[in-house]
Write a protein that holds these residues in place. Structure first.
Motif, PDB file in Angstrom:
ATOM      1  N   LEU A   1      70.727  67.365  39.928  1.00 54.88           N
ATOM      2  CA  LEU A   1      70.032  66.938  41.145  1.00 54.88           C
ATOM      3  C   LEU A   1      68.691  66.260  40.851  1.00 54.88           C
ATOM      4  CD1 LEU A   1      69.911  66.730  44.223  1.00 54.88           C
ATOM      5  CD2 LEU A   1      68.935  69.037  44.260  1.00 54.88           C
ATOM      6  N   ASP A   2      67.870  66.855  40.019  1.00 56.04           N
ATOM      7  CA  ASP A   2      66.550  66.268  39.755  1.00 56.04           C
ATOM      8  C   ASP A   2      66.659  64.915  39.058  1.00 56.04           C
ATOM      9  OD1 ASP A   2      65.220  68.360  40.988  1.00 56.04           O
ATOM     10  OD2 ASP A   2      64.964  69.483  39.121  1.00 56.04           O
ATOM     11  N   LYS A   3      67.548  64.810  38.082  1.00 53.65           N
ATOM     12  CA  LYS A   3      67.724  63.530  37.373  1.00 53.65           C
ATOM     13  C   LYS A   3      68.214  62.441  38.330  1.00 53.65           C
ATOM     14  CE  LYS A   3      68.664  65.280  32.714  1.00 53.65           C
ATOM     15  NZ  LYS A   3      67.963  66.510  32.838  1.00 53.65           N
ATOM     16  N   LEU A   4      69.182  62.783  39.179  1.00 50.49           N
ATOM     17  CA  LEU A   4      69.702  61.796  40.127  1.00 50.49           C
ATOM     18  C   LEU A   4      68.671  61.428  41.183  1.00 50.49           C
ATOM     19  CD1 LEU A   4      73.431  62.796  40.507  1.00 50.49           C
ATOM     20  CD2 LEU A   4      72.555  60.537  39.974  1.00 50.49           C
ATOM     21  N   THR A   5      67.922  62.400  41.655  1.00 50.23           N
ATOM     22  CA  THR A   5      66.890  62.111  42.651  1.00 50.23           C
ATOM     23  C   THR A   5      65.861  61.135  42.094  1.00 50.23           C
ATOM     24  OG1 THR A   5      67.193  64.281  43.686  1.00 50.23           O
ATOM     25  CG2 THR A   5      65.164  63.123  44.186  1.00 50.23           C
ATOM     26  N   THR A   6      65.498  61.300  40.842  1.00 44.92           N
ATOM     27  CA  THR A   6      64.552  60.379  40.197  1.00 44.92           C
ATOM     28  C   THR A   6      65.121  58.967  40.153  1.00 44.92           C
ATOM     29  OG1 THR A   6      63.607  62.157  38.880  1.00 44.92           O
ATOM     30  CG2 THR A   6      63.279  59.910  38.063  1.00 44.92           C
ATOM     31  N   LEU A   7      66.399  58.831  39.784  1.00 51.62           N
ATOM     32  CA  LEU A   7      67.032  57.514  39.721  1.00 51.62           C
ATOM     33  C   LEU A   7      67.175  56.893  41.110  1.00 51.62           C
ATOM     34  CD1 LEU A   7      69.769  58.350  37.066  1.00 51.62           C
ATOM     35  CD2 LEU A   7      67.862  56.745  36.757  1.00 51.62           C
TER      36      LEU A   7
ATOM     37  N   ALA B   1      69.681  62.156  29.618  1.00 55.31           N
ATOM     38  CA  ALA B   1      68.742  61.064  29.894  1.00 55.31           C
ATOM     39  C   ALA B   1      69.530  59.882  30.454  1.00 55.31           C
ATOM     40  CB  ALA B   1      68.000  60.676  28.629  1.00 55.31           C
ATOM     41  N   PRO B   2      70.046  60.029  31.681  1.00 59.52           N
ATOM     42  CA  PRO B   2      70.894  58.965  32.243  1.00 59.52           C
ATOM     43  C   PRO B   2      70.131  57.655  32.432  1.00 59.52           C
ATOM     44  CG  PRO B   2      70.376  60.608  33.912  1.00 59.52           C
ATOM     45  CD  PRO B   2      69.840  61.120  32.614  1.00 59.52           C
ATOM     46  N   ILE B   3      70.873  56.568  32.275  1.00 56.19           N
ATOM     47  CA  ILE B   3      70.276  55.242  32.431  1.00 56.19           C
ATOM     48  C   ILE B   3      70.642  54.623  33.778  1.00 56.19           C
ATOM     49  CG2 ILE B   3      70.071  54.775  29.981  1.00 56.19           C
ATOM     50  CD1 ILE B   3      72.717  53.208  30.187  1.00 56.19           C
TER      51      ILE B   3
END
Length: 149
Positions: free
Chosen positions: A13-19, A60-62
């Motif tokens: 959730l946090d990684k996707l929200t940032t993107l 570390a998704p791009i």
């Protein structure tokens, strides 16, 4: 750089929200943190209406791609709409979005999807070129229309 797709889960959730925040800022989409999280969290929790994939390494998704599901009599069953696709600016132009758009239908066809649709700004020549390379085509005499509720 790889366009490997990882099905998003609650721990993303946090990684996707940032993107999503970065994409919305770049695209001029007005949304709040609360709205973004409300739009993403159920997808990550496994609701049957759609899913979100991280693009690249899950730590570390791009980028990401969100697809929502619907039913089509015309296409004979389950279909989907690419709701959002985002690749970080620093890694664009390397074929990552094309790779992801080619891999996604293969992954979803196994789940019974019959067609995938998307919406694109008619003035965004680069995006149109990308989508055509990935096998999408313009449907003559059709336009995508919306009504906010």
């Amino acid at each position: 750089m790889s366009a490997a797709l990882t099905l998003g889960g609650p721990d993303h959730l946090d990684k996707l929200t940032t993107l999503v925040t970065a994409f919305h800022a770049e695209a001029g989409i007005t949304s709040t943190e609360e709205t973004r999280r409300a739009g993403i969290a159920p997808l990550l929790d496994g609701i049957p209406h759609g899913c979100a994939y991280l693009i690249g390494p899950p730590r570390a998704p791009i980028g990401y791609i969100v697809i929502t599901f619907s039913w089509s009599v015309e296409f004979g069953g389950l279909d989907g709409i690419v709701d959002e696709l985002y690749i970080r600016p620093g890694v664009r132009g390397r074929g990552i979005a094309s790779e992801a758009l080619i891999a996604l239908p293969r992954a979803l066809a196994g789940a019974g999807l019959r067609a995938i649709h998307l919406e694109v700004d008619k003035n965004n020549a680069a995006a149109i070129k990308l989508y055509r390379r990935a096998g999408f085509s313009l449907r003559e005499n059709y336009i995508f229309m919306s009504k906010r509720l």
